[in-house]
Design a protein around this motif. Structure first.
Motif, PDB file in Angstrom:
ATOM      1  N   THR A 255      -9.090 -38.400 -27.030  1.00  0.00           N
ATOM      2  CA  THR A 255      -7.720 -39.351 -28.386  1.00  0.00           C
ATOM      3  C   THR A 255      -7.635 -38.825 -28.402  1.00  0.00           C
ATOM      4  OG1 THR A 255      -9.988 -38.929 -29.858  1.00  0.00           O
ATOM      5  CG2 THR A 255     -10.879 -40.816 -27.614  1.00  0.00           C
TER       6      THR A 255
ATOM      7  N   GLN B 182     -11.026 -50.481 -28.917  1.00  0.00           N
ATOM      8  CA  GLN B 182      -9.819 -49.884 -29.034  1.00  0.00           C
ATOM      9  C   GLN B 182     -10.728 -48.642 -29.219  1.00  0.00           C
ATOM     10  OE1 GLN B 182     -10.403 -48.364 -33.818  1.00  0.00           O
ATOM     11  NE2 GLN B 182      -8.277 -48.181 -33.146  1.00  0.00           N
TER      12      GLN B 182
ATOM     13  N   ARG C  81      -8.451 -50.649 -20.552  1.00  0.00           N
ATOM     14  CA  ARG C  81      -8.926 -50.534 -22.266  1.00  0.00           C
ATOM     15  C   ARG C  81      -9.801 -51.708 -22.571  1.00  0.00           C
ATOM     16  NH1 ARG C  81      -6.085 -47.541 -26.078  1.00  0.00           N
ATOM     17  NH2 ARG C  81      -7.878 -47.086 -28.130  1.00  0.00           N
TER      18      ARG C  81
ATOM     19  N   CYS D  14     -11.916 -36.857 -21.142  1.00  0.00           N
ATOM     20  CA  CYS D  14     -12.212 -38.143 -21.663  1.00  0.00           C
ATOM     21  C   CYS D  14     -10.989 -37.619 -22.809  1.00  0.00           C
ATOM     22  CB  CYS D  14     -12.580 -38.650 -21.799  1.00  0.00           C
ATOM     23  SG  CYS D  14     -11.921 -40.614 -22.944  1.00  0.00           S
TER      24      CYS D  14
ATOM     25  N   VAL E 131      -4.717 -50.522 -27.571  1.00  0.00           N
ATOM     26  CA  VAL E 131      -5.564 -52.048 -26.155  1.00  0.00           C
ATOM     27  C   VAL E 131      -4.679 -52.957 -25.062  1.00  0.00           C
ATOM     28  CG1 VAL E 131      -6.579 -54.066 -25.504  1.00  0.00           C
ATOM     29  CG2 VAL E 131      -7.476 -52.506 -27.794  1.00  0.00           C
TER      30      VAL E 131
ATOM     31  N   LYS F 271     -12.878 -48.060 -26.276  1.00  0.00           N
ATOM     32  CA  LYS F 271     -13.734 -48.189 -24.859  1.00  0.00           C
ATOM     33  C   LYS F 271     -12.363 -47.978 -23.968  1.00  0.00           C
ATOM     34  CE  LYS F 271     -18.030 -49.869 -26.169  1.00  0.00           C
ATOM     35  NZ  LYS F 271     -18.813 -48.833 -25.703  1.00  0.00           N
ATOM     36  N   PHE F 272     -12.563 -47.203 -23.072  1.00  0.00           N
ATOM     37  CA  PHE F 272     -11.420 -47.052 -22.204  1.00  0.00           C
ATOM     38  C   PHE F 272     -12.044 -46.420 -20.718  1.00  0.00           C
ATOM     39  CE2 PHE F 272      -7.294 -46.162 -20.697  1.00  0.00           C
ATOM     40  CZ  PHE F 272      -6.770 -44.999 -20.264  1.00  0.00           C
TER      41      PHE F 272
ATOM     42  N   ILE G 209      -0.680 -48.844 -21.447  1.00  0.00           N
ATOM     43  CA  ILE G 209      -1.761 -48.273 -20.772  1.00  0.00           C
ATOM     44  C   ILE G 209      -0.636 -47.969 -19.384  1.00  0.00           C
ATOM     45  CG2 ILE G 209      -3.161 -48.419 -18.635  1.00  0.00           C
ATOM     46  CD1 ILE G 209      -4.843 -50.547 -20.249  1.00  0.00           C
TER      47      ILE G 209
ATOM     48  N   SER H  31      -3.628 -44.355 -22.757  1.00  0.00           N
ATOM     49  CA  SER H  31      -3.484 -45.515 -23.253  1.00  0.00           C
ATOM     50  C   SER H  31      -2.855 -45.373 -24.664  1.00  0.00           C
ATOM     51  CB  SER H  31      -5.016 -46.781 -22.870  1.00  0.00           C
ATOM     52  OG  SER H  31      -4.791 -47.728 -24.094  1.00  0.00           O
TER      53      SER H  31
END
Lengths: 112, 115
Positions: B93, B71, B68, B91, B52, B73-74, B55, B49
């Motif tokens: 980022t 911003q 999502r 996960c 937001v 949290k996924f 995806i 993603s």
């Protein structure tokens, strides 16, 4: 053909020696290259990033990039037993925006 | 506190159960990713993603869905878990550097076992 290829190893070197890890990639459009270190059961952590042809040095680590040959390498000088880990080569996937393709990793064992 | 956190860290479940893995980050990054890692197969991208509202499916999205929520949290869901989804899930980022793939920072991982 796998997009990012690494020799799985194990690569065994004596303490104090230079460890040389190699990686080839298939997509000529790739522009960003990374080496990650991963200890067993832990998350990958960044060792080096490289974006331009040539060498990039950071402490005991040197990354080398040759885009014409589609080849990336990582040299570890003065190898220590604590360097024993799996080293992952990662290359950006031009067809997936900013996502990365990872190689399967090379297992490095530094023996005292 | 860790910049990228994952919950739960370990989970054992049964075939057919719905499972959600959560990822939160305090790095302020727009880009977030879910990977799975299997012995001998390396890290494989499930979903990613870039903000937001953006995806995308990765290499192995079948059997998975994502959300999502913000911003930071996924979440990754397995709607009906099966044994071959047993793996270590990460996960990650990364920052939004225009025109460039930036460094990805990984969470500690979730070890999922489906019986």
């Amino acid at each position: 053909q796998k997009e990012v290829e690494q020799n799985s190893g194990p690569l065994s070197v004596p303490e104090g020696a230079i460890a040389s890890l190699n990686c080839t990639y298939s997509d000529r459009g790739s522009q960003s290259f990374f080496w990650y270190r991963q200890y067993s059961g832990k998350s990958p952590e960044l060792i080096m990033s490289i974006y331009s042809n040539g060498d990039k040095e950071d402490g005991r680590f040197t990354a080398q990039l040759n885009k014409a040959s589609q080849y990336v390498s990582l040299l570890i000088r003065d190898s220590q037993p604590s360097d024993s880990a799996t080293y992952l080569c990662a290359v950006n996937n031009p067809r997936a925006g900013y996502a990365l393709n990872f190689g399967k990793g090379t297992s490095l064992l530094v023996t005292p | 506190d860790a910049d990228v956190t994952q919950t739960p860290r370990n989970r054992i479940t049964k075939t057919g159960k719905r499972i959600m893995l959560e990822c939160s980050q305090t790095k302020g990054h727009d880009r977030m990713y879910w990977y799975r890692q299997d012995p001998g197969l390396g890290l494989r991208l499930i979903y990613y993603s870039f903000d937001v509202k953006d995806i995308n499916k990765g290499e192995i999205s079948d059997g998975y869905s994502v959300s999502r929520q913000a911003q930071a949290k996924f979440s990754l869901s397995l709607e009906s878990a099966i044994p071959n989804q047993t793996a270590l899930y990460f996960c990650a980022t990364s920052d939004s550097v225009a025109g460039r793939t930036d460094t990805q920072y990984f969470g500690p991982g979730t070890r999922l076992t489906v019986l």
